[in-house]
Design a protein around this motif. Structure first.
Motif, mmCIF file in Angstrom:
data_model
loop_
_atom_site.group_PDB
_atom_site.id
_atom_site.type_symbol
_atom_site.label_atom_id
_atom_site.label_comp_id
_atom_site.label_asym_id
_atom_site.label_seq_id
_atom_site.Cartn_x
_atom_site.Cartn_y
_atom_site.Cartn_z
ATOM 1 N N LEU A 90 -3.156 -1.908 1.795
ATOM 2 C CA LEU A 90 -3.156 -0.615 1.091
ATOM 3 C C LEU A 90 -3.627 -0.782 -0.351
ATOM 4 O O LEU A 90 -4.420 0.027 -0.858
ATOM 5 C CB LEU A 90 -1.750 -0.005 1.110
ATOM 6 C CG LEU A 90 -1.343 0.750 2.363
ATOM 7 C CD1 LEU A 90 0.150 1.077 2.318
ATOM 8 C CD2 LEU A 90 -2.147 2.029 2.503
ATOM 9 N N SER A 94 -7.107 0.919 -1.652
ATOM 10 C CA SER A 94 -7.004 1.926 -2.713
ATOM 11 C C SER A 94 -7.723 1.464 -3.980
ATOM 12 O O SER A 94 -8.338 2.269 -4.679
ATOM 13 C CB SER A 94 -5.538 2.229 -3.018
ATOM 14 O OG SER A 94 -4.858 1.066 -3.458
ATOM 15 N N GLN A 103 -12.313 1.881 7.041
ATOM 16 C CA GLN A 103 -11.249 0.886 6.979
ATOM 17 C C GLN A 103 -11.039 0.179 8.315
ATOM 18 O O GLN A 103 -10.724 -1.005 8.363
ATOM 19 C CB GLN A 103 -9.949 1.542 6.520
ATOM 20 C CG GLN A 103 -10.011 2.041 5.077
ATOM 21 C CD GLN A 103 -8.746 2.748 4.649
ATOM 22 O OE1 GLN A 103 -7.750 2.794 5.382
ATOM 23 N NE2 GLN A 103 -8.768 3.319 3.456
ATOM 24 N N TYR A 244 -0.917 -0.751 10.372
ATOM 25 C CA TYR A 244 -1.424 -0.333 9.060
ATOM 26 C C TYR A 244 -1.638 1.171 9.014
ATOM 27 O O TYR A 244 -1.166 1.855 8.087
ATOM 28 C CB TYR A 244 -2.736 -1.058 8.739
ATOM 29 C CG TYR A 244 -3.458 -0.436 7.568
ATOM 30 C CD1 TYR A 244 -3.058 -0.702 6.260
ATOM 31 C CD2 TYR A 244 -4.501 0.458 7.765
ATOM 32 C CE1 TYR A 244 -3.687 -0.101 5.185
ATOM 33 C CE2 TYR A 244 -5.148 1.057 6.696
ATOM 34 C CZ TYR A 244 -4.736 0.774 5.408
ATOM 35 O OH TYR A 244 -5.347 1.384 4.345
ATOM 36 N N ALA A 248 0.374 3.676 6.654
ATOM 37 C CA ALA A 248 -0.458 3.896 5.460
ATOM 38 C C ALA A 248 0.019 5.070 4.614
ATOM 39 O O ALA A 248 0.047 4.991 3.379
ATOM 40 C CB ALA A 248 -1.913 4.102 5.872
ATOM 41 N N ASP A 249 0.388 6.145 5.269
ATOM 42 C CA ASP A 249 0.810 7.347 4.528
ATOM 43 C C ASP A 249 2.307 7.358 4.232
ATOM 44 O O ASP A 249 2.805 8.297 3.602
ATOM 45 C CB ASP A 249 0.440 8.611 5.321
ATOM 46 C CG ASP A 249 -1.061 8.769 5.473
ATOM 47 O OD1 ASP A 249 -1.793 8.350 4.547
ATOM 48 O OD2 ASP A 249 -1.504 9.290 6.516
ATOM 49 N N ALA A 251 4.044 4.307 3.230
ATOM 50 C CA ALA A 251 4.414 3.024 2.616
ATOM 51 C C ALA A 251 5.452 3.195 1.516
ATOM 52 O O ALA A 251 6.347 2.360 1.355
ATOM 53 C CB ALA A 251 3.172 2.329 2.061
#
Length: 308
Positions: A90, A94, A103, A244, A248-249, A251
């Motif tokens: 992440l 980012s 990704q 992942y 991801a949203d 974390a």
């Protein structure tokens, strides 16, 4: 068993790439990630059952129970430690502002590279442990200090721009300023120029190596059987991409999980250091690791809920 498992892994990779569009640019939604995460966990559990059944029929029930429990514990350790990979992925994505649809391809190549590297590291580690049993104590000290270091640095974000590999790559190779689809390099003015996506791939591969240095010694606290070490590692890696995109949203909701992972490493390190005097059964190890992880997840959810 080795041949059958490697054939299975290759088959799943080919299925992902050619049948399920793993190499095509598209945004992976939470639903798709959740389904694939469930698939990989289910496959790991089915494999464990198959391993138990095969050994029960060909060797003995006692050996079957021991090996099945070793695989399950090793898989839980590797799966939990792979969550730390997710936080690093992440950060990398980012930092370089990688579009979501690109990704998946980076992670696909990252997984393939991780499989090759871990095969070599597992075989080398198994040989060293069988030849020099005292190496397990070095692994224990290493894991103990790694866990302590993780506790101290849990709330700190690493500075990627200060990464020596990143700085070296920028000096050695020419890079474009922007992305060019999913391409890692393009021909510009008759010369090959690399895109930022290639830098991201290099950092992903390096992070896989770093985490393998932590996770592979950890599983040697459970078993030194190369087949169990290899299969539990590969199952955790194969499910890493789905994990992942699933986390991801979310974390930020699991920010205390890093502390739980640090305590897991410290527990495993201590277990390796005291093995000569105190034998911790595999079932107890699984219970302790599960409690640490569940406790950190619950604490994370409670803390973020209060903050909200």
């Amino acid at each position: 068993m080795w041949a059958a498992f490697i054939a299975f892994v290759l088959g799943m990779i080919l299925l992902d790439v050619f049948a399920l569009g793993g190499s095509k640019a598209h945004k992976v939604g939470v639903k798709e990630a959740a389904i694939w995460s469930a698939v990989w966990v289910s496959l790991a559990l089915l494999f464990d059952y198959g391993l138990w059944f095969y050994l029960k029929e060909t060797v003995s029930l006692e050996v079957a129970n021991t090996k099945a429990m070793e695989f399950l514990t090793g898989y839980v350790i590797e799966k939990s430690l792979s969550v730390d990979n997710v936080f690093v992925f992440l950060l990398i994505f980012s930092h370089f502002a990688v579009p979501v649809q690109y990704q998946r391809k980076v992670l696909l190549y990252g997984v393939l590279g991780a499989i090759v590297m871990r095969i070599a590291m597992i075989l080398a580690g198994t040989w060293v442990v069988t030849q020099f049993s005292w190496v397990l104590y070095l692994f224990g000290i290493f894991l103990l200090f790694t866990g302590m270091r993780m506790l101290v640095a849990a709330e700190k974000e690493p500075d990627l721009e200060a990464n020596p590999v990143l700085r070296l790559m920028k000096k050695m190779l020419p890079f474009t300023k922007g992305y060019h689809g999913e391409k890692f390099s393009i021909i510009e003015n008759g010369k090959r120029v690399y895109t930022p996506l290639f830098l991201v791939l290099i950092l992903i591969e390096i992070s896989d190596v770093v985490f393998a240095v932590d996770s592979i010694p950890a599983i040697f606290a459970v078993t030194t059987d190369p087949f169990i070490v290899f299969t539990s590692n590969i199952f955790a890696i194969m499910g890493l991409r789905a994990l992942y995109f699933l986390l991801a949203d979310m974390a930020d909701r699991f920010h205390l999980l890093k502390f739980g992972l640090a305590f897991v490493l410290m527990f495993v390190g201590i277990k390796m250091l005291i093995v000569k005097w105190i034998h911790v059964p595999t079932t107890v190890s699984l219970l302790v690791i599960g409690t640490l992880l569940a406790g950190s997840i619950i604490a994370s959810l409670i803390a973020t809920r209060k903050k909200d």
